[in-house]
Design an enzyme around this catalytic site. Structure first.
Site, PDB file in Angstrom:
ATOM      1  N   SER A  51       0.837  -1.207   0.000  1.00 56.08           N
ATOM      2  CA  SER A  51       0.000   0.000   0.000  1.00 56.08           C
ATOM      3  C   SER A  51       0.871   1.257   0.000  1.00 56.08           C
ATOM      4  O   SER A  51       0.360   2.351  -0.257  1.00 56.08           O
ATOM      5  CB  SER A  51      -0.943   0.020   1.207  1.00 56.08           C
ATOM      6  OG  SER A  51      -0.246  -0.235   2.406  1.00 56.08           O
ATOM      7  N   ASP A  89       5.792  -6.946   2.680  1.00 58.34           N
ATOM      8  CA  ASP A  89       4.726  -7.327   1.743  1.00 58.34           C
ATOM      9  C   ASP A  89       5.338  -7.524   0.355  1.00 58.34           C
ATOM     10  O   ASP A  89       5.854  -6.561  -0.240  1.00 58.34           O
ATOM     11  CB  ASP A  89       3.711  -6.172   1.716  1.00 58.34           C
ATOM     12  CG  ASP A  89       2.340  -6.610   1.277  1.00 58.34           C
ATOM     13  OD1 ASP A  89       2.120  -7.816   1.112  1.00 58.34           O
ATOM     14  OD2 ASP A  89       1.484  -5.715   1.121  1.00 58.34           O
ATOM     15  N   LYS A 118       4.646 -11.377   3.469  1.00 60.66           N
ATOM     16  CA  LYS A 118       3.229 -11.629   3.172  1.00 60.66           C
ATOM     17  C   LYS A 118       3.053 -11.706   1.669  1.00 60.66           C
ATOM     18  O   LYS A 118       3.708 -10.962   0.931  1.00 60.66           O
ATOM     19  CB  LYS A 118       2.364 -10.497   3.741  1.00 60.66           C
ATOM     20  CG  LYS A 118       0.890 -10.629   3.390  1.00 60.66           C
ATOM     21  CD  LYS A 118       0.035  -9.612   4.121  1.00 60.66           C
ATOM     22  CE  LYS A 118      -0.093  -8.264   3.449  1.00 60.66           C
ATOM     23  NZ  LYS A 118      -0.640  -8.292   2.083  1.00 60.66           N
ATOM     24  N   GLU A 120      -0.243 -12.488  -1.413  1.00 65.25           N
ATOM     25  CA  GLU A 120      -1.692 -12.537  -1.599  1.00 65.25           C
ATOM     26  C   GLU A 120      -2.108 -13.789  -2.364  1.00 65.25           C
ATOM     27  O   GLU A 120      -1.421 -14.214  -3.288  1.00 65.25           O
ATOM     28  CB  GLU A 120      -2.160 -11.293  -2.378  1.00 65.25           C
ATOM     29  CG  GLU A 120      -1.898 -10.000  -1.632  1.00 65.25           C
ATOM     30  CD  GLU A 120      -2.445  -8.758  -2.344  1.00 65.25           C
ATOM     31  OE1 GLU A 120      -3.167  -8.889  -3.352  1.00 65.25           O
ATOM     32  OE2 GLU A 120      -2.141  -7.647  -1.873  1.00 65.25           O
ATOM     33  N   GLU A 187      -9.030  -9.781   4.652  1.00 64.89           N
ATOM     34  CA  GLU A 187      -9.366  -8.370   4.415  1.00 64.89           C
ATOM     35  C   GLU A 187     -10.787  -8.238   3.878  1.00 64.89           C
ATOM     36  O   GLU A 187     -11.188  -8.975   2.959  1.00 64.89           O
ATOM     37  CB  GLU A 187      -8.365  -7.769   3.400  1.00 64.89           C
ATOM     38  CG  GLU A 187      -8.678  -6.317   3.068  1.00 64.89           C
ATOM     39  CD  GLU A 187      -7.561  -5.605   2.311  1.00 64.89           C
ATOM     40  OE1 GLU A 187      -6.484  -6.197   2.122  1.00 64.89           O
ATOM     41  OE2 GLU A 187      -7.786  -4.457   1.916  1.00 64.89           O
TER      42      GLU A 187
HETATM   43  O1  KIV Z   1      -0.281  -3.330   1.562  1.00 69.62           O
HETATM   44  C1  KIV Z   1      -1.010  -3.323   2.541  1.00 69.62           C
HETATM   45  O2  KIV Z   1      -1.014  -2.406   3.375  1.00 69.62           O
HETATM   46  C2  KIV Z   1      -1.908  -4.458   2.697  1.00 69.62           C
HETATM   47  C3  KIV Z   1      -3.133  -4.209   3.510  1.00 69.62           C
HETATM   48  C4  KIV Z   1      -4.131  -3.493   2.703  1.00 69.62           C
HETATM   49  C5  KIV Z   1      -3.687  -5.461   4.036  1.00 69.62           C
HETATM   50  O3  KIV Z   1      -1.694  -5.483   2.140  1.00 69.62           O
END
Ligand code: KIV
Length: 277
Positions: A51, A89, A118, A120, A187
């Site tokens: 994000s 992420d 993380k 997806e 989410e």
């Molecule tokens: O990138 C991020 O902040 C996320 C959240 C929206 C869960 O993956």
């Protein structure tokens, strides 16, 4: 007296929190000062989310951020957080193409100081999760509204509204668990859907916009602090500060004082002769 040093949060500590029925506190951060403050405030987990594309770079969606750009944010946050568990992420296409990409890019985040990564998706990314877990990397899955698949999902929409949709989420959660993930982020789900997913697996299940029946809550720091410059305002966000408005007010006050000559005042100026030593 100095403040007590609290031990670093680990996967075991997170499991103990869950066993005691205590909620984990999870926020995003992308820069050093924000992560320092989150860590000092006792936040348990920090997500360096992709994000950042939208919150930090003003891009319209998360998919345009690259590994090199994410690495700068990851590096800044990892240096800032001696206690919190830091999750990096993995950006779009850094893990989807092949196991080797997933392991190399996740390994880069770990080398920069992340405790976990993380990614997806569910069953379709399970082989990548297995490859990363086999390389010794702690992996958090992410199901429900997954912004890297926004085109397929048809926009920012609540997921898991029907029984069949929740059954699919549970199948995906089980696939991630079987592949070796240690945790799952869900989410934008109705609370009942998140509870069903949580009850179906032995993973630590955190939620963002997924109600209270999960092991901890994630929010995007820019949303809760009133720092996001953009149009998206999800229903689940609660505002705890209005930092953006404070910053604008400060810049406007500074501009007015520069233009009027009120700044700098004598106390902001160096004396011509140093005080006698
Ligand atoms: O990138 C991020 O902040 C996320 C959240 C929206 C869960 O993956």
């Amino acid at each position: 007296m100095s403040a007590p040093v609290r031990p670093r949060v680990t996967t075991h500590a997170l499991a103990r929190l869950r066993a005691r029925g205590e909620k984990a506190v999870f926020v995003t951060a992308y820069d050093y000062p924000t992560a320092v403050r989150a860590d000092r405030a006792g936040v348990d987990l920090i997500l360096v989310g992709d994000s950042a594309a939208m919150t930090m770079m003003g891009l319209p969606a998360t998919v345009a951020i690259t590994m090199d750009e994410m690495a700068v944010f990851v590096k800044s946050v990892c240096r800032a957080a001696p206690r919190a568990f830091v999750v990096g992420d993995l950006p779009f296409l850094s893990y989807q193409p092949a196991d080797a990409d997933a392991v190399r890019n996740a390994g880069r985040f770990v080398a920069l100081g992340c405790d976990a990564v993380k990614c997806e998706g569910g069953a379709r990314v399970a082989p990548r999760v297995r490859a990363m877990a086999d390389a010794g990397i702690a992996v958090m899955g992410h199901l429900g509204l997954t912004p890297q698949s926004l085109g397929q999902l048809g926009g920012y929409r609540v997921q898991g509204r029907s029984r069949a949709a929740v059954d699919r989420l549970i199948d995906d959660a089980r696939a991630l668990e079987d592949a070796g993930a240690f945790a799952l982020l869900v989410e934008a789900l109705p609370p009942e859907a998140a509870a069903r997913v949580r009850d179906a697996v032995d993973l630590l299940v955190y939620g963002i916009g997924a109600g209270p029946h999960v092991d901890g809550q994630l929010v995007i720091s820019h949303d809760m602090l009133g720092q996001f410059v953009g149009e998206i305002a999800p229903r689940f966000v609660k505002r705890y500060a209005d930092v953006g408005a404070d910053v604008e007010r400060a810049f406007a006050a500074y501009a007015a004082e520069v233009r009027s000559g009120a700044f700098p005042a004598p106390e902001h100026c160096y004396p011509a002769a140093p005080a006698a030593d």
